[in-house]
Design an enzyme around this catalytic site. Structure first.
Site, PDB file in Angstrom:
ATOM      1  N   GLU A 128       0.868  -1.181   0.000  1.00 40.50           N
ATOM      2  CA  GLU A 128       0.000   0.000   0.000  1.00 40.50           C
ATOM      3  C   GLU A 128       0.904   1.229   0.000  1.00 40.50           C
ATOM      4  OE1 GLU A 128      -2.765   0.384   3.243  1.00 40.50           O
ATOM      5  OE2 GLU A 128      -3.886   1.934   2.210  1.00 40.50           O
ATOM      6  N   MET A 270       0.243  -2.915   8.640  1.00 41.20           N
ATOM      7  CA  MET A 270      -0.434  -3.056   7.353  1.00 41.20           C
ATOM      8  C   MET A 270      -1.317  -4.297   7.329  1.00 41.20           C
ATOM      9  SD  MET A 270      -0.912  -1.864   4.383  1.00 41.20           S
ATOM     10  CE  MET A 270      -2.098  -2.657   3.320  1.00 41.20           C
ATOM     11  N   HIS A 304      -7.160  -2.579  14.807  1.00 38.23           N
ATOM     12  CA  HIS A 304      -7.352  -1.806  13.583  1.00 38.23           C
ATOM     13  C   HIS A 304      -7.027  -2.656  12.351  1.00 38.23           C
ATOM     14  CE1 HIS A 304      -7.238   1.955  11.140  1.00 38.23           C
ATOM     15  NE2 HIS A 304      -6.381   1.254  10.430  1.00 38.23           N
ATOM     16  N   GLU A 305      -5.869  -3.282  12.355  1.00 35.12           N
ATOM     17  CA  GLU A 305      -5.471  -4.076  11.178  1.00 35.12           C
ATOM     18  C   GLU A 305      -6.410  -5.264  10.999  1.00 35.12           C
ATOM     19  OE1 GLU A 305      -3.521  -2.467   9.435  1.00 35.12           O
ATOM     20  OE2 GLU A 305      -2.757  -1.159  11.013  1.00 35.12           O
ATOM     21  N   HIS A 308      -9.695  -4.299   9.455  1.00 34.25           N
ATOM     22  CA  HIS A 308      -9.612  -4.039   8.016  1.00 34.25           C
ATOM     23  C   HIS A 308     -10.024  -5.271   7.203  1.00 34.25           C
ATOM     24  CE1 HIS A 308      -8.184  -0.063   7.157  1.00 34.25           C
ATOM     25  NE2 HIS A 308      -7.038  -0.168   7.799  1.00 34.25           N
ATOM     26  N   GLU A 327     -10.233   3.742   5.915  1.00 35.11           N
ATOM     27  CA  GLU A 327      -9.474   4.185   7.089  1.00 35.11           C
ATOM     28  C   GLU A 327     -10.337   4.869   8.149  1.00 35.11           C
ATOM     29  OE1 GLU A 327      -6.853   2.883   7.673  1.00 35.11           O
ATOM     30  OE2 GLU A 327      -6.026   2.333   5.715  1.00 35.11           O
TER      31      GLU A 327
HETATM   32  N1  0A1 Z   1      -3.319   0.793   5.783  1.00 38.99           N
HETATM   33  C1  0A1 Z   1      -2.443   0.875   6.901  1.00 38.99           C
HETATM   34  C2  0A1 Z   1      -1.499   1.990   6.909  1.00 38.99           C
HETATM   35  C3  0A1 Z   1      -0.407   2.003   5.927  1.00 38.99           C
HETATM   36  C4  0A1 Z   1      -0.454   2.874   4.871  1.00 38.99           C
HETATM   37  C5  0A1 Z   1       0.590   3.005   3.993  1.00 38.99           C
HETATM   38  C6  0A1 Z   1       1.689   2.237   4.226  1.00 38.99           C
HETATM   39  O1  0A1 Z   1       2.773   2.399   3.421  1.00 38.99           O
HETATM   40  C7  0A1 Z   1       2.830   3.513   2.655  1.00 38.99           C
HETATM   41  C8  0A1 Z   1       1.760   1.346   5.279  1.00 38.99           C
HETATM   42  C9  0A1 Z   1       0.683   1.229   6.117  1.00 38.99           C
HETATM   43  C10 0A1 Z   1      -3.302   1.110   8.134  1.00 38.99           C
HETATM   44  O2  0A1 Z   1      -4.241   1.887   8.084  1.00 38.99           O
HETATM   45  O3  0A1 Z   1      -2.979   0.563   9.152  1.00 38.99           O
HETATM   46 ZN    ZN Z   2      -5.971   1.452   8.512  1.00 41.30          ZN
END
Ligand code: 0A1
Ligand code: ZN
Length: 872
Positions: A128, A270, A304-305, A308, A327
């Site tokens: 991501e 992540m 949180h993870e 998701h 998010e």
């Molecule tokens: N989606 C993850 C956060 C995240 C976003 C970008 C990253 O690399 C650029 C890494 C992690 C979350 O909301 O926890």
């Molecule tokens: Zn998140």
């Protein structure tokens, strides 16, 4: 790196891809510097696309293309074009076909930590938002959903080989010292959720049977020797899985759920499908190595993870403009989880403090954007507090407006209607309109309009008619060149408190117009207004409450949030009077009266200890800055804040000592809400007494540090001691370092404590620390510990009028940009308030910003942040 002005991407330009990729088989031959990746994909023309016979344009970056084949036939180099960011194939079949691409990448040289990289000898990935294109050529965008089958080949010295989904076989590769593992993920997913890990890792394992009867194997993988630090993470994971089953009726959908902790990671963690990858600071915890705050964060981030899996993975985003769809909602869900696991009242205060300290400054300044932005240069710059925390506040407002039952119904409708979709914010809001039959058209502006609304309040009591009339006016400040802002639809929790502290009325009103009045009947006495209870809308109230009214609220408001808020308002008033030189001789007396008013709730044992600790919070600089608005003199603000805090500590002195001693505990450490609340109060009392330089604190701090049996005690003593003059701070700092210098997460804490110690010459100290043998710019955690804390948490150090803080920040941003643009860009946001300061500071900040902008090459990440910061 930038060679020309980076391109802006617009929401309005969204178009589906001309082809779909339904299926991917990936084979990895892992080698440090030359990893081979073979991708076999099944494609077909996309019915949703209007393009006819379109080129096949795949994203790809920093990889070496080796071969391309369609339906098994190798393409000649004339049949495709490879550029810095794309692979274009000129003609492809207009029916289902296979595409096989072989490419090579260099994980060891990957210092950006995006794509496939190495952390401490472990291969890991971060895809991501747009990292998958650094692994293979693909439609690296969230609306292309495919089923993945992955084969990993690696040396046997790396026994752990993980990817998404369920295990699908493993074995030796004959004639070599290598082995393989295969993984199969039955759920279609976008490329940003792909993950792979290979290494020699320690692990802990457990099981859970889901509410749907699925037997799930749980694994947490960490650096070897750290497996004894995973128990809390495992407990938190199970609690999260149970909670989601109970509250949102969501059960886990694979046979395994793995978490891997790595020490080099740009963000917190992540949510890759079935294989979450974490920054190890949010996994590893023992009482001796992690503070109460760490334990609570670990619990919340694991949740949180995990959450998701439904909000983000099963239902993903159509494009990155919809980021808050996953998010904001997932933050809302993790906030609710923490509220259920701990104290709801305290969690609400924590979240509001966070919104005010991080989101409001973003929303008032040049980096302002709505929760759903409509343009970006670098999407990595939009993992912001606005997308996350304001996004969560918007979900919370929907719940408040339509009620808990309709909200729950709307969520179930969302899961049912959109499972397997790449959805939009419109899709989401429609579910709540349908579930509640309430129009949310005006409400939708919250997603599209940037800026924090201000609501001006005046009230009038008619003693004859026994009515109370409330007049509200809402507005949002416009930045240069912005069109007029539209009124928002907001829920406002409200109470009217009688002069004896009893509640005369309570309820909720809906503000929809720019100017609106509300009349309340049968109000038997002139009330004190308690508005925006529970912080029901993320706004700033402009209300001239008198000191007497605030004192009454502090004593009696039945809304725990507004009771705490009244104390904050009073404190803010007193600090600002001092800052503006309007304090007069009465000021010490007024602070003493405020201290007196705090004494009662502070010692009220019917209130929980974590809440009482919150009452001792002194309003942070961000809030004072927002109230002052412009031409801020940092030295004056710093001394007003210091003087107020010292006076408050003096006023409460005996109580602080009493609270400190009565909250001492010799029981074995437990991370639960009650035990950590007690410690929060204990150290809040010690901290405030230290600010007042009480005679007993030096010995107390020494004892805390010498006899500490947990990291909360040890780190609190270290942090608090930096407020004392004399030799103690150095003594504790040395003891901490000597005891913990073999543990990277604790070395981070040691750097953080020094970065945060306020002083006008802090920049010099931080610069010296950058030459310390344990400092490295390559590990994000180390950079954040020393530099993000300095920039964002050392007000007088960063904003020192001689400009040394700004110069240090610019030097570091330029140096780190060449290694890791995401980290550099995150540091660069620290300049977002530069225009609020007086001319001397402004001039120095602007010169440093110009210096960064003139640097060549400069990443699009930093370019976007700095150019926006200079513009508005
Ligand atoms: N989606 C993850 C956060 C995240 C976003 C970008 C990253 O690399 C650029 C890494 C992690 C979350 O909301 O926890
Ligand atoms: Zn998140």
């Amino acid at each position: 790196m930038r060679t020309e002005t980076p391109k802006t991407i617009f929401l309005k330009d969204y178009k589906p891809t001309p082809y779909n990729i339904d299926n991917v088989r990936l084979t990895f031959r892992l080698h440090d510097t030359e990893t081979l990746v073979r991708a076999e994909m099944k494609l077909k023309p996309n019915k949703a696309s209007k393009a006819k016979k379109a080129l096949l344009e795949l994203d790809g970056e920093k990889i070496k293309l080796l071969s391309v084949a369609i339906n098994g036939e190798l393409l000649a180099p004339t049949e495709y074009v490879v550029s810095e960011h794309k692979l274009t194939i000129k003609t492809v079949p207009q029916k289902a076909f296979t595409l096989a691409i072989e490419s090579q990448c260099d994980p060891k040289a990957n210092t950006e930590l995006s794509g496939l990289y190495m952390s401490n000898g472990v291969f890991c990935t971060q895809c991501e938002a747009e990292g998958f294109r650094r692994i293979t050529y693909f439609y690296d965008r969230p609306d292309v959903l495919a089923k993945y089958h992955v084969r990993i080949e690696a040396p046997k010295a790396m026994p752990v080989l993980l990817s998404n989904g369920n295990p699908a076989g493993n074995g030796s590769i004959s004639g070599t010292d290598r082995h393989f593992a295969e993984w199969d993920d039955p759920h279609p997913k976008p490329s940003y959720l792909f993950a792979l890990v290979a290494g020699d890792l320690g692990s802990v394992h457990s099981d859970i049977i889901t509410s749907e009867g699925r037997h799930v194997h749980l694994g947490i993988y960490v650096e070897k020797g750290k497996d004894n630090r995973c128990a809390w993470a495992m407990e938190s994971l199970k609690a999260s899985m149970r909670w989601d089953e109970k509250v949102f009726k969501r059960a886990y959908d694979l046979d395994v759920f793995n978490i891997v902790a790595v020490s080099d990671f740009n963000m917190g963690a992540m949510e890759n499908k079935g294989l979450n990858i974490f920054n190890d600071k949010y996994i590893l915890a023992l009482p001796q190595t992690a503070t109460d705050t760490d334990f609570e964060l670990i619990e919340a981030i694991i949740a949180h993870e995990y959450f998701h899996n439904w909000t983000g993975n099963r239902i993903t985003c159509r494009d990155w403009f919809q980021l808050c769809l996953k998010e904001g909602l997932t933050v809302f869900r993790d906030q609710e989880f923490t509220s259920d696991m701990r104290s709801r009242d305290v969690k609400r205060i924590d979240d509001v403090q966070d919104v005010r300290a991080r989101q409001f400054p973003e929303d008032f300044g040049p980096l302002q954007h709505p929760p759903r932005p409509n343009a970006y240069i670098e999407i990595n710059n939009f993992y912001t507090s606005t997308v996350y925390e304001k996004g969560a506040e918007v979900c919370r407002m929907i719940q408040t407006l339509i009620g808990a039952a309709a909200f729950a119904k709307g969520m179930q409708l969302y899961f049912k209607r959109h499972d397997g979709d790449a959805a939009t914010v419109e899709d989401f809001v429609k579910c709540f309109e349908d579930a509640s039959k309430k129009k949310l058209k005006q409400f939708f502006r919250w997603y599209e309009q940037a800026g924090t609304p201000q609501v001006a309040v005046s009230g009038k009591y008619d003693a004859k008619k026994k009515t109370y009339m409330l007049n509200l006016t809402q507005s949002v400040k416009r930045l240069k060149g912005q069109p007029a802002k539209l009124p928002l639809h907001m829920p406002l929790g409200l109470g009217l408190i009688g002069p004896d502290g009893r509640e005369l009325h309570s309820g909720m009103i809906e503000l929809t117009k720019a100017k609106q009045s509300f009349t309340f009947k049968n109000i038997l006495a002139k009330p004190v207004l308690s508005l925006n209870r529970g912080f029901s809308a993320p706004i700033v109230l402009k209300h001239r409450a008198t000191e007497r009214d605030l004192l009454l609220q502090l004593a009696y408001d039945s809304d725990s949030f507004n009771r705490w808020e009244a104390g904050q308002e009073l404190a803010k008033k007193l600090i600002l009077e001092r800052y503006h030189g309007k304090h007069g001789n009465q000021w010490p007396q007024k602070v003493a009266e405020f201290a007196e008013a705090l004494r009662h709730p502070l010692t009220d044992t019917s209130l929980d200890e974590a809440y009482r600790a919150k009452l001792l919070d002194v309003p942070p600089y961000e809030e004072l800055m927002a109230a002052i608005g412009k031409e801020i003199d940092p030295e004056k603000l710093y001394s007003a804040h210091e003087e107020f805090t010292a006076k408050l500590g003096e006023g409460l002195h005996d109580t602080l000592h009493e609270v400190y001693t009565s909250t001492e505990s010799h029981a074995a450490y437990k991370p639960d809400a009650a035990s950590s609340g007690k410690r929060a109060l204990h150290y809040a009392a010690l901290s405030l007494a230290t600010r007042a330089q009480a005679t007993w604190v030096e010995e107390a701090l020494r004892q805390e540090s010498q006899h500490a049996t947990n990291m909360t005690a040890e780190y609190s003593a270290l942090r608090i001691s930096t407020r004392l003059r004399g030799a103690l701070p150095e003594e504790l700092s040395k003891r901490f370092f000597d005891a913990h210098n073999s543990d990277p997460l604790l070395i981070d804490k040691w750097f953080a404590a020094q970065a945060l110690a306020p002083s006008e010459s802090a920049a010099d100290r931080v610069r010296t620390l950058m030459s310390h043998k344990d400092f490295t710019v390559k590990t994000p955690n180390r950079v954040y510990a020393l530099l993000r804390n300095f920039i964002g948490g050392n007000f007088i150090g960063f904003h020192a009028p001689d400009g040394a803080g700004y110069k240090l920040a610019a030097d570091v941003i330029i140096a780190i940009d060449a290694i890791n643009p995401q980290v550099a860009s995150r540091l660069a946001t620290g300049f977002r308030t530069w225009r609020m300061f007086d001319a001397g500071n402004r001039k120095k900040a602007e010169a440093e910003l110009q210096r960064i902008l003139a640097t060549k090459p400069l990443s699009p990440d930093v370019f976007e942040i700095i150019s926006r910061t200079l513009k508005a």
